[in-house]
Design a protein around this motif. Structure first.
Motif, PDB file in Angstrom:
ATOM      1  N   GLU A 124       0.770  -1.254  -0.001  1.00  0.00           N
ATOM      2  CA  GLU A 124       0.033   0.015   0.052  1.00  0.00           C
ATOM      3  C   GLU A 124       0.769   1.195  -0.027  1.00  0.00           C
ATOM      4  OE1 GLU A 124      -3.340  -0.061  -0.482  1.00  0.00           O
ATOM      5  OE2 GLU A 124      -3.232  -2.159  -0.646  1.00  0.00           O
ATOM      6  N   PHE A 125       1.877   1.161   0.895  1.00  0.00           N
ATOM      7  CA  PHE A 125       2.862   2.462   0.822  1.00  0.00           C
ATOM      8  C   PHE A 125       3.578   2.680  -0.617  1.00  0.00           C
ATOM      9  CE2 PHE A 125       2.355   1.905   5.346  1.00  0.00           C
ATOM     10  CZ  PHE A 125       2.271   3.412   5.600  1.00  0.00           C
ATOM     11  N   THR A 126       4.049   1.342  -1.132  1.00  0.00           N
ATOM     12  CA  THR A 126       4.600   1.648  -2.463  1.00  0.00           C
ATOM     13  C   THR A 126       3.729   2.380  -3.531  1.00  0.00           C
ATOM     14  OG1 THR A 126       3.963  -0.689  -3.266  1.00  0.00           O
ATOM     15  CG2 THR A 126       6.058  -0.464  -2.152  1.00  0.00           C
ATOM     16  N   LEU A 127       2.293   1.891  -3.327  1.00  0.00           N
ATOM     17  CA  LEU A 127       1.401   2.570  -4.278  1.00  0.00           C
ATOM     18  C   LEU A 127       1.234   4.104  -3.811  1.00  0.00           C
ATOM     19  CD1 LEU A 127      -1.365  -0.149  -4.576  1.00  0.00           C
ATOM     20  CD2 LEU A 127       0.271   0.480  -6.146  1.00  0.00           C
ATOM     21  N   LYS A 128       1.311   4.384  -2.731  1.00  0.00           N
ATOM     22  CA  LYS A 128       0.998   5.866  -2.084  1.00  0.00           C
ATOM     23  C   LYS A 128       2.203   6.697  -2.360  1.00  0.00           C
ATOM     24  CE  LYS A 128       0.152   8.162   2.042  1.00  0.00           C
ATOM     25  NZ  LYS A 128       0.001   7.846   3.651  1.00  0.00           N
ATOM     26  N   TRP A 129       3.468   6.303  -2.497  1.00  0.00           N
ATOM     27  CA  TRP A 129       4.596   6.610  -2.601  1.00  0.00           C
ATOM     28  C   TRP A 129       5.258   6.547  -4.031  1.00  0.00           C
ATOM     29  CZ3 TRP A 129       6.732   4.786   2.764  1.00  0.00           C
ATOM     30  CH2 TRP A 129       6.042   5.535   3.624  1.00  0.00           C
ATOM     31  N   ASP A 130       4.684   5.825  -4.830  1.00  0.00           N
ATOM     32  CA  ASP A 130       5.165   5.458  -5.970  1.00  0.00           C
ATOM     33  C   ASP A 130       6.616   5.059  -6.150  1.00  0.00           C
ATOM     34  OD1 ASP A 130       4.825   4.966  -8.760  1.00  0.00           O
ATOM     35  OD2 ASP A 130       5.618   6.913  -9.254  1.00  0.00           O
ATOM     36  N   CYS A 131       7.132   4.040  -5.271  1.00  0.00           N
ATOM     37  CA  CYS A 131       8.491   3.708  -5.235  1.00  0.00           C
ATOM     38  C   CYS A 131       8.410   2.064  -5.073  1.00  0.00           C
ATOM     39  CB  CYS A 131       9.073   4.224  -4.131  1.00  0.00           C
ATOM     40  SG  CYS A 131       8.180   3.846  -2.412  1.00  0.00           S
ATOM     41  N   SER A 132       9.755   1.599  -4.892  1.00  0.00           N
ATOM     42  CA  SER A 132      10.022   0.152  -4.613  1.00  0.00           C
ATOM     43  C   SER A 132       9.534  -0.483  -3.162  1.00  0.00           C
ATOM     44  CB  SER A 132      11.258  -0.391  -5.177  1.00  0.00           C
ATOM     45  OG  SER A 132      12.246   0.214  -4.180  1.00  0.00           O
ATOM     46  N   TYR A 133       9.567  -1.656  -2.886  1.00  0.00           N
ATOM     47  CA  TYR A 133       9.415  -2.332  -1.832  1.00  0.00           C
ATOM     48  C   TYR A 133      10.577  -1.574  -0.915  1.00  0.00           C
ATOM     49  CZ  TYR A 133       5.452  -5.217  -3.032  1.00  0.00           C
ATOM     50  OH  TYR A 133       4.339  -5.797  -3.421  1.00  0.00           O
ATOM     51  N   ALA A 134      11.756  -1.797  -1.378  1.00  0.00           N
ATOM     52  CA  ALA A 134      13.093  -1.548  -0.724  1.00  0.00           C
ATOM     53  C   ALA A 134      13.210   0.062  -0.152  1.00  0.00           C
ATOM     54  CB  ALA A 134      14.227  -1.795  -1.331  1.00  0.00           C
ATOM     55  N   LYS A 135      12.607   0.936  -1.137  1.00  0.00           N
ATOM     56  CA  LYS A 135      12.621   2.353  -0.734  1.00  0.00           C
ATOM     57  C   LYS A 135      11.517   2.611   0.324  1.00  0.00           C
ATOM     58  CE  LYS A 135      14.669   4.120  -4.984  1.00  0.00           C
ATOM     59  NZ  LYS A 135      14.274   4.939  -6.210  1.00  0.00           N
ATOM     60  N   ALA A 136      10.138   2.102   0.180  1.00  0.00           N
ATOM     61  CA  ALA A 136       9.180   2.252   0.973  1.00  0.00           C
ATOM     62  C   ALA A 136       9.582   1.766   2.308  1.00  0.00           C
ATOM     63  CB  ALA A 136       7.894   1.605   0.708  1.00  0.00           C
ATOM     64  N   ALA A 137      10.212   0.630   2.496  1.00  0.00           N
ATOM     65  CA  ALA A 137      10.812  -0.024   3.729  1.00  0.00           C
ATOM     66  C   ALA A 137      11.956   0.755   4.387  1.00  0.00           C
ATOM     67  CB  ALA A 137      11.187  -1.377   3.376  1.00  0.00           C
ATOM     68  N   HIS A 138      12.663   1.355   3.378  1.00  0.00           N
ATOM     69  CA  HIS A 138      13.799   2.106   3.947  1.00  0.00           C
ATOM     70  C   HIS A 138      13.073   3.803   4.753  1.00  0.00           C
ATOM     71  CE1 HIS A 138      16.916   5.859   3.557  1.00  0.00           C
ATOM     72  NE2 HIS A 138      17.331   4.729   4.243  1.00  0.00           N
ATOM     73  N   ARG A 139      12.061   4.053   4.005  1.00  0.00           N
ATOM     74  CA  ARG A 139      11.479   5.320   4.415  1.00  0.00           C
ATOM     75  C   ARG A 139      10.856   5.004   5.767  1.00  0.00           C
ATOM     76  NH1 ARG A 139       7.565   8.905   0.693  1.00  0.00           N
ATOM     77  NH2 ARG A 139       6.921  10.376   2.364  1.00  0.00           N
ATOM     78  N   ILE A 140      10.207   4.048   6.063  1.00  0.00           N
ATOM     79  CA  ILE A 140       9.623   3.432   7.204  1.00  0.00           C
ATOM     80  C   ILE A 140      10.658   3.309   8.446  1.00  0.00           C
ATOM     81  CG2 ILE A 140       8.050   1.757   8.406  1.00  0.00           C
ATOM     82  CD1 ILE A 140       6.548   1.689   5.492  1.00  0.00           C
ATOM     83  N   LEU A 141      11.366   2.391   7.887  1.00  0.00           N
ATOM     84  CA  LEU A 141      12.526   1.862   9.137  1.00  0.00           C
ATOM     85  C   LEU A 141      13.357   3.097   9.429  1.00  0.00           C
ATOM     86  CD1 LEU A 141      13.609  -0.673  10.435  1.00  0.00           C
ATOM     87  CD2 LEU A 141      15.278  -0.741   8.547  1.00  0.00           C
ATOM     88  N   SER A 142      13.710   4.072   8.721  1.00  0.00           N
ATOM     89  CA  SER A 142      14.556   5.145   8.806  1.00  0.00           C
ATOM     90  C   SER A 142      13.900   5.928   9.919  1.00  0.00           C
ATOM     91  CB  SER A 142      14.721   5.905   7.646  1.00  0.00           C
ATOM     92  OG  SER A 142      15.522   5.350   6.953  1.00  0.00           O
ATOM     93  N   TYR A 143      12.634   6.220   9.876  1.00  0.00           N
ATOM     94  CA  TYR A 143      11.887   7.011  10.781  1.00  0.00           C
ATOM     95  C   TYR A 143      11.824   6.247  12.038  1.00  0.00           C
ATOM     96  CZ  TYR A 143       8.180   9.852  12.937  1.00  0.00           C
ATOM     97  OH  TYR A 143       7.311  10.772  13.583  1.00  0.00           O
ATOM     98  N   ILE A 144      11.721   4.964  12.119  1.00  0.00           N
ATOM     99  CA  ILE A 144      11.465   4.216  13.116  1.00  0.00           C
ATOM    100  C   ILE A 144      12.781   4.137  14.018  1.00  0.00           C
ATOM    101  CG2 ILE A 144      11.015   1.992  14.354  1.00  0.00           C
ATOM    102  CD1 ILE A 144       8.565   3.443  13.663  1.00  0.00           C
ATOM    103  N   LEU A 145      13.703   3.961  13.230  1.00  0.00           N
ATOM    104  CA  LEU A 145      15.193   4.066  13.824  1.00  0.00           C
ATOM    105  C   LEU A 145      15.666   5.321  14.495  1.00  0.00           C
ATOM    106  CD1 LEU A 145      17.305   1.857  11.284  1.00  0.00           C
ATOM    107  CD2 LEU A 145      16.845   1.358  13.456  1.00  0.00           C
ATOM    108  N   ASP A 146      15.080   6.770  13.779  1.00  0.00           N
ATOM    109  CA  ASP A 146      15.399   7.709  14.377  1.00  0.00           C
ATOM    110  C   ASP A 146      14.780   7.835  15.868  1.00  0.00           C
ATOM    111  OD1 ASP A 146      17.006   8.570  12.128  1.00  0.00           O
ATOM    112  OD2 ASP A 146      15.384   9.701  11.258  1.00  0.00           O
ATOM    113  N   ILE A 147      13.710   7.471  15.944  1.00  0.00           N
ATOM    114  CA  ILE A 147      12.835   7.516  17.015  1.00  0.00           C
ATOM    115  C   ILE A 147      13.725   6.444  18.196  1.00  0.00           C
ATOM    116  CG2 ILE A 147      10.510   6.432  18.395  1.00  0.00           C
ATOM    117  CD1 ILE A 147       9.112   7.702  15.700  1.00  0.00           C
TER     118      ILE A 147
END
Length: 153
Positions: A124-147
């Motif tokens: 669903e995020f890959t569709l929303k952001w128009d990117c690959s699975y790896a890029k969507a996962a990186h975006r989510i994981l980066s935010y969680i790792l910052d927290i």
């Protein structure tokens, strides 16, 4: 005195059918391939390789060590990466997931092994952001790792 004919038709046929696989086994292999395709496991996990920066990998290793001590067993960075990504996907309504620059492909990779439920949420995020699975996962994981990195300090 007749010389034996080495190149007779009967010898050609005999060498043609003479293979390493027994003809009965060969026929059985052909029959098995005509049946229905192999079934896939219902609990199959999808492996996602995520490019991470050096700082993100350090946070991931620190979290793995912290979780090792609390669970009294060896925890791998893949397990931590998977759990953090699942946590981010579960609470996706609460988190804004800001857009960030994706690291080069020659950087070190983290891995996450997602079940079908979380893989579909990531889709669903890959569709929303128009990117690959790896890029969507990186975006989510980066935010969680910052927290999580703020909590470690």
């Amino acid at each position: 005195m007749e010389s034996p004919n080495i190149f007779s038709k009967s010898n050609k046929n005999a060498t043609k059918n003479n293979s390493l696989i027994n003809p009965i086994v060969r026929d059985a292999q052909k029959n098995n391939s005509d049946t229905s395709p192999r079934r896939k496991r219902s609990d199959k996990k999808h492996d996602i390789k995520i490019n991470l920066t050096q700082q993100q990998r350090a946070i991931l290793k620190q979290l793995a060590k912290k979780w090792d001590e609390s669970m009294l067993e060896k925890i791998s960075p893949t397990y931590v990466c998977t759990k953090l990504l699942e946590q981010g996907l579960q609470k996706s309504v609460d988190f804004p997931f800001p857009s960030i620059q994706y690291p080069k492909s020659d950087s070190r990779k983290g891995r996450a092994k997602l079940t079908k439920k979380y893989y579909d949420l990531l889709f669903e995020f890959t569709l929303k952001w128009d990117c690959s699975y790896a890029k969507a996962a990186h975006r989510i994981l980066s935010y969680i790792l910052d927290i999580e990195g703020e909590k470690l300090r």
